[in-house]
Design an enzyme around this catalytic site. Structure first.
Site, PDB file in Angstrom:
ATOM      1  NE  ARG A 177      -3.622  -2.485   0.028  1.00  0.00           N
ATOM      2  CZ  ARG A 177      -3.314  -3.627  -0.582  1.00  0.00           C
ATOM      3  NH1 ARG A 177      -2.180  -3.732  -1.278  1.00  0.00           N
ATOM      4  NH2 ARG A 177      -4.114  -4.667  -0.518  1.00  0.00           N
ATOM      5  CB  SER A 227     -10.257  -2.139   3.047  1.00  0.00           C
ATOM      6  OG  SER A 227      -9.586  -2.560   4.199  1.00  0.00           O
ATOM      7  CD  GLU A 297      -6.124  -0.192   2.000  1.00  0.00           C
ATOM      8  OE1 GLU A 297      -6.927  -0.389   1.068  1.00  0.00           O
ATOM      9  OE2 GLU A 297      -5.665  -1.109   2.707  1.00  0.00           O
TER      10      GLU A 297
END
Length: 306
Positions: A177, A227, A297
């Site tokens: 990420r 998410s 995130e």
């Protein structure tokens, strides 16, 4: 003419007049359906237009914010000052042998489907990722055991100085990420993926399987930013949230999904402030119960309401 009118008229000389919006609510463009207004919202259609808008803004010392699909983004209720550039209209896909070239504004799920139409394998995992090519590369998006860095070959980016550069995968610095491009503030304009020949029916079956899993596990019936948290080392964010007794918790119109605790959904006209307060509550509770710090995130940008 006042400054705002001058900026608007200059922007209209760079992009089509219908691609310049003033005081536009960004809630219309985010997956959470939250967010305040942009002073100026611009939709360039070419890399040259992106470059020209950016260089004009640099000369005039106007802040610029880049926005893709708004899928992994929370924009605070006070909105964003300066110019917001949405890259959604950079949406061309082409194929050269087993190299698939996509502009940054194309949905990564559409790139996955295009690869399927060409019987090329490697991007099946991206069939349900709700973001743009630029966003997916920027954060090295992944799902179902796949991730962008496995298939990415190179990117065309614009640097913070407004210059165009081509970077190979090694120069992108892709990890979980994260990317060096994001850290350096480059803007992704185009990505080239290296795929392999495959069997159409087998590729489609894998994509159908991933889609079914997504429909069964994720709260797709409500607006959400996907998410919310990165996976902490040795844990699963959703499991930690669930074990903390937070599933179903609600602040304003934002709720920890009862279907998947890793998602926060907009069930009743939530504001960005509702989302942010609920994120902080989750982080504090999980840290208190398990000693684990949950890192977001989702990206939070913009200004608070005064």
């Amino acid at each position: 003419m006042n400054t705002r009118v001058i900026i608007r008229e200059v922007l209209k000389t760079i992009v089509k007049s219908e691609n310049v919006k003033i005081d536009e609510p960004l809630s219309k463009y985010t997956f959470t359906k939250t967010g305040g207004k942009a002073d100026f919202l611009v939709f360039p259609e070419t890399s040259k237009q992106v470059q020209d808008v950016y260089q004009y803004a640099m000369k005039q010392q106007i802040p610029v914010t880049i926005m893709g699909f708004g899928s992994n983004l929370i924009i605070r209720d006070g909105g964003i000052r300066g110019i917001v550039m949405s890259l959604k209209k950079l949406n061309r896909i082409q194929i050269k042998g087993f190299k698939l070239i996509a502009q940054s504004g194309v949905a990564i799920s559409d790139v996955s489907k295009f690869a399927l139409s060409q019987s090329q394998t490697g991007l099946e995992f991206a069939c349900g990722i709700p973001g743009s090519v630029g966003g997916a590369v920027h954060m090295n998006a992944g799902a179902y055991g796949g991730e962008i860095k496995v298939v990415l070959m190179e990117c065309i980016v614009m640097t913070k100085n407004g210059k165009l550069m081509t970077l190979n995968k090694g120069q992108m610095g892709l990890s979980y990420r994260k990317s060096r491009v994001a850290e350096q503030g480059h803007i992704i304009l185009e990505a080239t993926f290296e795929l392999k020949p495959g069997n159409y029916e087998e590729i489609r079956a894998r994509m159908d399987g991933f889609t079914l899993q997504r429909q069964e596990k994720q709260p797709l019936e409500f607006p959400s930013c996907g998410s919310v948290f990165k996976r902490p080392l040795g844990y699963f964010a959703g499991k930690l949230i669930q074990d903390s007794g937070l599933q179903g918790n609600q602040i304003g119109g934002a709720q920890v999904s009862t279907k998947h605790a890793g998602f926060i959904v907009n069930i009743d006209k939530a504001t960005a402030t509702d989302y942010i307060k609920l994120i902080q509550h989750i982080q504090n509770t999980v840290k208190s119960k398990f000693g684990v710090e949950l890192e977001t995130e989702v990206k939070v940008i913009g200004e608070d309401l005064e």
